[in-house]
Design a protein around this motif. Structure first.
Motif, PDB file in Angstrom:
ATOM      1  N   TRP A  63      92.859   0.135  14.414  1.00 33.41           N
ATOM      2  CA  TRP A  63      93.264   1.174  15.343  1.00 33.41           C
ATOM      3  C   TRP A  63      92.316   0.165  16.238  1.00 33.41           C
ATOM      4  O   TRP A  63      92.951  -0.350  17.475  1.00 33.41           O
ATOM      5  CB  TRP A  63      92.333   2.237  14.828  1.00 33.41           C
ATOM      6  CG  TRP A  63      93.894   3.571  15.002  1.00 33.41           C
ATOM      7  CD1 TRP A  63      93.500   4.206  13.974  1.00 33.41           C
ATOM      8  CD2 TRP A  63      94.536   4.007  15.739  1.00 33.41           C
ATOM      9  NE1 TRP A  63      94.810   5.087  13.547  1.00 33.41           N
ATOM     10  CE2 TRP A  63      94.679   5.099  15.292  1.00 33.41           C
ATOM     11  CE3 TRP A  63      94.313   3.978  17.103  1.00 33.41           C
ATOM     12  CZ2 TRP A  63      95.680   6.012  16.339  1.00 33.41           C
ATOM     13  CZ3 TRP A  63      94.938   4.509  18.269  1.00 33.41           C
ATOM     14  CH2 TRP A  63      95.466   5.688  17.861  1.00 33.41           C
ATOM     15  N   TYR A 119      93.077  -1.340  19.759  1.00 33.48           N
ATOM     16  CA  TYR A 119      92.440  -0.446  21.377  1.00 33.48           C
ATOM     17  C   TYR A 119      92.129  -2.376  22.289  1.00 33.48           C
ATOM     18  O   TYR A 119      91.838  -2.037  23.592  1.00 33.48           O
ATOM     19  CB  TYR A 119      91.557   0.273  20.975  1.00 33.48           C
ATOM     20  CG  TYR A 119      91.556   1.513  20.679  1.00 33.48           C
ATOM     21  CD1 TYR A 119      93.118   2.547  21.539  1.00 33.48           C
ATOM     22  CD2 TYR A 119      91.169   2.590  19.895  1.00 33.48           C
ATOM     23  CE1 TYR A 119      93.207   3.225  21.357  1.00 33.48           C
ATOM     24  CE2 TYR A 119      91.305   3.564  19.537  1.00 33.48           C
ATOM     25  CZ  TYR A 119      92.945   4.124  19.986  1.00 33.48           C
ATOM     26  OH  TYR A 119      92.557   5.188  20.674  1.00 33.48           O
ATOM     27  N   MET A 152      77.248   8.562  15.883  1.00 30.44           N
ATOM     28  CA  MET A 152      77.615   9.397  15.556  1.00 30.44           C
ATOM     29  C   MET A 152      79.522   9.488  14.947  1.00 30.44           C
ATOM     30  O   MET A 152      79.741   8.574  14.996  1.00 30.44           O
ATOM     31  CB  MET A 152      77.742  10.197  17.107  1.00 30.44           C
ATOM     32  CG  MET A 152      79.021  12.010  16.790  1.00 30.44           C
ATOM     33  SD  MET A 152      79.879  12.142  18.598  1.00 30.44           S
ATOM     34  CE  MET A 152      77.973  12.371  19.346  1.00 30.44           C
ATOM     35  N   GLN A 189      80.157   2.889   7.897  1.00 32.49           N
ATOM     36  CA  GLN A 189      79.060   2.744   8.754  1.00 32.49           C
ATOM     37  C   GLN A 189      78.871   1.174   9.150  1.00 32.49           C
ATOM     38  O   GLN A 189      78.201   0.871   9.454  1.00 32.49           O
ATOM     39  CB  GLN A 189      77.908   3.302   8.223  1.00 32.49           C
ATOM     40  CG  GLN A 189      77.672   5.289   8.067  1.00 32.49           C
ATOM     41  CD  GLN A 189      76.664   5.866   7.965  1.00 32.49           C
ATOM     42  OE1 GLN A 189      75.623   5.267   7.705  1.00 32.49           O
ATOM     43  NE2 GLN A 189      77.120   7.264   7.968  1.00 32.49           N
ATOM     44  N   LEU A 190      80.025   0.619   9.364  1.00 37.62           N
ATOM     45  CA  LEU A 190      79.690  -1.000   9.826  1.00 37.62           C
ATOM     46  C   LEU A 190      80.628  -1.409  10.989  1.00 37.62           C
ATOM     47  O   LEU A 190      80.015  -2.685  11.200  1.00 37.62           O
ATOM     48  CB  LEU A 190      81.276  -1.780   8.713  1.00 37.62           C
ATOM     49  CG  LEU A 190      80.418  -2.128   7.570  1.00 37.62           C
ATOM     50  CD1 LEU A 190      82.194  -2.178   6.556  1.00 37.62           C
ATOM     51  CD2 LEU A 190      79.997  -3.257   7.380  1.00 37.62           C
ATOM     52  N   ASN A 208      82.931   9.879  13.347  1.00 40.37           N
ATOM     53  CA  ASN A 208      84.148  10.040  13.993  1.00 40.37           C
ATOM     54  C   ASN A 208      84.462  11.369  14.618  1.00 40.37           C
ATOM     55  O   ASN A 208      85.374  11.957  16.112  1.00 40.37           O
ATOM     56  CB  ASN A 208      84.757   9.180  13.393  1.00 40.37           C
ATOM     57  CG  ASN A 208      86.228   8.328  14.168  1.00 40.37           C
ATOM     58  OD1 ASN A 208      86.223   8.808  15.345  1.00 40.37           O
ATOM     59  ND2 ASN A 208      87.435   9.318  13.661  1.00 40.37           N
TER      60      ASN A 208
HETATM   61  C1  LIG Z   1      85.251   9.426  21.919  1.00 43.51           C
HETATM   62  C2  LIG Z   1      85.248   8.497  20.908  1.00 43.51           C
HETATM   63  C3  LIG Z   1      84.558   7.191  21.006  1.00 43.51           C
HETATM   64  C4  LIG Z   1      84.111   6.067  20.412  1.00 43.51           C
HETATM   65  N1  LIG Z   1      83.611   5.239  21.329  1.00 43.51           N
HETATM   66  C5  LIG Z   1      83.562   4.242  19.596  1.00 43.51           C
HETATM   67  C6  LIG Z   1      82.891   2.800  20.321  1.00 43.51           C
HETATM   68  O1  LIG Z   1      81.990   2.473  20.807  1.00 43.51           O
HETATM   69  N2  LIG Z   1      82.708   1.383  19.290  1.00 43.51           N
HETATM   70  C7  LIG Z   1      83.619   1.749  18.054  1.00 43.51           C
HETATM   71  O2  LIG Z   1      83.164   0.333  17.190  1.00 43.51           O
HETATM   72  N3  LIG Z   1      83.782   2.645  17.342  1.00 43.51           N
HETATM   73  C8  LIG Z   1      83.941   3.707  18.889  1.00 43.51           C
HETATM   74  N4  LIG Z   1      85.118   4.708  18.254  1.00 43.51           N
HETATM   75  C9  LIG Z   1      85.618   5.281  16.667  1.00 43.51           C
HETATM   76  C10 LIG Z   1      85.266   5.384  15.607  1.00 43.51           C
HETATM   77  O3  LIG Z   1      84.718   7.124  16.337  1.00 43.51           O
HETATM   78  C11 LIG Z   1      83.947   4.909  15.492  1.00 43.51           C
HETATM   79  O4  LIG Z   1      84.432   3.443  15.064  1.00 43.51           O
HETATM   80  C12 LIG Z   1      83.608   4.672  14.125  1.00 43.51           C
HETATM   81  O5  LIG Z   1      83.191   6.421  13.715  1.00 43.51           O
HETATM   82  C13 LIG Z   1      82.517   4.306  13.242  1.00 43.51           C
HETATM   83  O6  LIG Z   1      81.781   3.898  12.455  1.00 43.51           O
HETATM   84  P1  LIG Z   1      82.609   3.478  10.632  1.00 43.51           P
HETATM   85  O7  LIG Z   1      81.985   2.427  11.243  1.00 43.51           O
HETATM   86  O8  LIG Z   1      81.718   4.196   9.926  1.00 43.51           O
HETATM   87  O9  LIG Z   1      83.656   3.721  11.056  1.00 43.51           O
HETATM   88  P2  LIG Z   1      84.952   3.641   9.349  1.00 43.51           P
HETATM   89  O10 LIG Z   1      85.271   4.760   8.940  1.00 43.51           O
HETATM   90  O11 LIG Z   1      84.505   3.099   8.040  1.00 43.51           O
HETATM   91  O12 LIG Z   1      86.048   2.789  10.080  1.00 43.51           O
HETATM   92  C14 LIG Z   1      86.290   1.115  10.152  1.00 43.51           C
HETATM   93  C15 LIG Z   1      86.395   0.367  11.070  1.00 43.51           C
HETATM   94  O13 LIG Z   1      87.006   0.209  11.583  1.00 43.51           O
HETATM   95  C16 LIG Z   1      87.062   1.016  13.180  1.00 43.51           C
HETATM   96  N5  LIG Z   1      87.209   1.725  13.250  1.00 43.51           N
HETATM   97  C17 LIG Z   1      86.877   3.382  13.580  1.00 43.51           C
HETATM   98  N6  LIG Z   1      88.241   4.310  13.820  1.00 43.51           N
HETATM   99  C18 LIG Z   1      88.732   3.289  14.600  1.00 43.51           C
HETATM  100  C19 LIG Z   1      88.892   3.966  16.179  1.00 43.51           C
HETATM  101  N7  LIG Z   1      89.375   5.451  16.440  1.00 43.51           N
HETATM  102  N8  LIG Z   1      88.867   3.400  17.528  1.00 43.51           N
HETATM  103  C20 LIG Z   1      88.821   1.834  16.986  1.00 43.51           C
HETATM  104  N9  LIG Z   1      88.538   1.478  16.089  1.00 43.51           N
HETATM  105  C21 LIG Z   1      87.499   2.461  14.707  1.00 43.51           C
HETATM  106  C22 LIG Z   1      85.734   0.923  13.509  1.00 43.51           C
HETATM  107  O14 LIG Z   1      85.390  -0.701  13.745  1.00 43.51           O
HETATM  108  C23 LIG Z   1      85.234   0.363  12.148  1.00 43.51           C
HETATM  109  O15 LIG Z   1      83.822   0.357  11.859  1.00 43.51           O
HETATM  110  C24 LIG Z   1      85.444   6.160  18.772  1.00 43.51           C
HETATM  111  C25 LIG Z   1      85.816   7.637  19.244  1.00 43.51           C
HETATM  112  C26 LIG Z   1      85.812   8.447  19.785  1.00 43.51           C
HETATM  113  C27 LIG Z   1      87.009   9.346  19.556  1.00 43.51           C
END
Ligand SMILES: Cc1cc2nc3c(=O)[nH]c(=O)nc-3n(C[C@H](O)[C@H](O)[C@H](O)COP(=O)(O)OP(=O)(O)OC[C@H]3O[C@@H](n4cnc5c(N)ncnc54)[C@H](O)[C@@H]3O)c2cc1C
Length: 480
Positions: free
Chosen positions: A287, A291, A348, A243-244, A350
């Motif tokens: 990832w 992007y 939301m 959730q960072l 992932n």
């Molecule tokens: C349709 C769709 C829209 C999305 N829109 C965004 C958005 O606007 N902003 C955003 O930051 N992420 C987006 N994501 C990617 C991902 O869903 C979120 O980064 C993630 O859910 C954030 O939660 P976390 O920090 O707990 O992630 P963690 O699982 O803890 O991941 C660590 C970090 O890695 C990066 N990361 C992780 N997965 C992805 C991914 N698939 N693509 C790019 N970076 C990633 C993020 O910076 C995330 O905070 C999107 C994914 C989908 C499928």
């Protein structure tokens, strides 16, 4: 000319591990921060109140951080193309430094500002990619082209040595009283609240603003949950991810600091599972960079589909279905839970982002650009590159070589929310429904009526077939 360097913060709201800021401090003790509230961004129709609220909170804390370091953070409100050079010239600054960004708008804006600074004889820092571990120029194929496929990108990216965190800003000199007066005349203002800017958000913040909160979230995650990430990250009812994302979006934490924390976690963990889990999280960081590189190298991604098959795709115009999706009233419990989570807290999971994006495009046959925009209007972490990448991946319109990926909302629920915990958390009317019917979405029409929960707005099987047919037709006429 004075020895003042203005450091322009954009998506790097921190003074620790900030490479551009550290470079400024190396050149002069008199480093003053500036942030410009840009109407070109704030007045767009895809700005999320949660995102602005978090950003303003981070700016408040950044002002305190500057004060602790002996200096200050100025706030401007106006087009940076005029506001930044005007302030720099008024203060007789020797240089304006900032960290580079990949987005098309930033690229154009920054080039224009560089031209003005040059005319005024003010120095600037050459492109400096603070928010990435590796710049777009560094990660190229053997033929010196940008990567369009993630796996070889990851191989190259992960094999390269990573930089250490940059020095935290300290022992700086502030503006004199007379200079502060000049700054006010050149447009510096008090930091407004999100409400002052027209954004009202009472859904809470998934992460508190500021560097200390991001740092402690990182520590908490890399000390514990990271070793189970591979297993837990797919279950939306579990807090299995960091959730960072909002902290990454606004650069409230330095990427080198994050990488170092993952390396320490690797050193401290013995089991193969733990090592693999940490690797998986590192792959998510890659990832994120993949992007961003893609957006930098192919700015046309921001305008729509990458693949020809999807450029003139006959998407349906169905406002009613789109509204049902936005509001979480589709009659598909996992989709509705996810959309309500987004609407209520501005974030939301992932797995659910993938499910709802697939549903909008492959079940409702609605243009992914509408979903992409709706996400930007709501997400605290809304980021052009990551959001566009996620939507293009889900719509199969992006660079990904596997073309047609269709998620079945019911089997996704059975796999990833088998007890319906996540669904019950966000869709209150479904709390009393028997788990078996809930996760298979076999809730009877009578029960749906009784609890006020809608019938499924489409038939998944039928829609999937229709999508595939349209896809095949488009593929024949496209060059893909
Ligand atoms: C349709 C769709 C829209 C999305 N829109 C965004 C958005 O606007 N902003 C955003 O930051 N992420 C987006 N994501 C990617 C991902 O869903 C979120 O980064 C993630 O859910 C954030 O939660 P976390 O920090 O707990 O992630 P963690 O699982 O803890 O991941 C660590 C970090 O890695 C990066 N990361 C992780 N997965 C992805 C991914 N698939 N693509 C790019 N970076 C990633 C993020 O910076 C995330 O905070 C999107 C994914 C989908 C499928």
């Amino acid at each position: 000319m004075s020895d003042l360097i203005l450091f322009w913060h954009r998506r790097d709201l921190r003074i620790s591990d900030n490479t551009g800021l550290a470079a400024a401090r190396e050149q002069s003790p008199k480093v003053v921060g500036v942030f410009c509230l840009d109407p070109n961004i704030l007045e767009r129709d895809d700005v999320a109140p949660a995102r602005v609220t978090y950003m303003i909170g981070c700016l408040q804390i950044l002002q305190q951080r500057y004060a602790e370091a002996g200096s200050q953070l100025l706030i401007l409100h106006g087009d940076p193309i005029a506001a930044i050079p005007t302030l720099a010239a008024a203060l007789n600054a020797k240089a304006v430094f900032w960290n580079w960004d990949v987005e098309p708008y930033s690229q154009i804006r920054d080039r224009s500002i560089i031209d003005t600074l040059k005319e005024k004889g003010i120095e600037f820092l050459p492109p400096n990619w603070d928010q990435l571990l590796h710049s777009p120029e560094e990660i190229r194929t053997g033929g010196n082209s940008p990567y369009t496929v993630y796996t070889p990108f990851w191989k190259n990216w992960s094999s390269k040595p990573k930089a250490q965190p940059a020095e935290t800003l300290q022992n700086t000199e502030a503006l004199t009283k007379a200079e502060q007066e000049i700054a006010l005349q050149a447009g510096a203002i008090e930091l407004p609240s999100a409400k002052d800017l027209g954004f009202i958000w009472d859904g809470g913040l998934i992460i508190p603003p500021g560097e200390a909160a991001a740092q402690s979230r990182l520590e908490e995650f890399t000390n514990q949950a990271i070793i189970e990430y591979q297993e837990q990250r797919n279950f939306p009812a579990v807090d299995g991810t960091s959730q960072l994302s909002a902290a990454f979006k606004f650069g409230v934490i330095g990427i080198r600091t994050v990488w170092q924390a993952t390396m320490e976690a690797q050193e401290n963990s013995r089991s193969e599972e733990a090592q693999a889990s940490i690797r998986t999280w590192q792959q998510e960081l890659a990832w994120r960079e993949f992007y961003q590189h893609a957006m930098y190298n192919f700015p046309e991604l921001a305008e729509g589909a990458y693949r020809d098959t999807f450029k003139d795709f006959p998407w349906e115009t169905n406002e009613e279905n789109f509204q049902a999706w936005c509001e979480g009233r589709t009659g598909f419990p996992i989709v509705d839970a996810a959309m309500r989570q987004l609407n209520e807290i501005g974030w939301m999971h992932n797995r659910c982002r993938m499910i709802v994006a697939s549903f909008l495009t492959k079940d409702l046959l609605i243009n992914p650009q509408l979903g992409e925009k709706y996400f930007m209007q709501k997400l605290i972490d809304g980021d052009l590159s990551a959001n566009n990448g996620g939507w293009q991946w889900s719509a199969s319109s992006g660079m990904d070589p596997k073309p047609v990926r269709i998620f079945n909302p019911t089997s996704q629920t059975q796999k990833f929310d088998p007890e319906g915990e996540y669904i019950r958390q966000w869709v209150s009317e479904l709390r009393s429904v028997d788990t078996e019917y809930l996760v298979t979405n076999k809730i009877s029409p009578l029960e749906r009526h009784g609890i006020g929960y809608p019938e499924p707005i489409v038939d998944h099987k039928q829609q999937q077939q229709q999508f595939k047919q349209l896809y095949q037709q488009q593929k024949v006429v496209s060059r893909d």
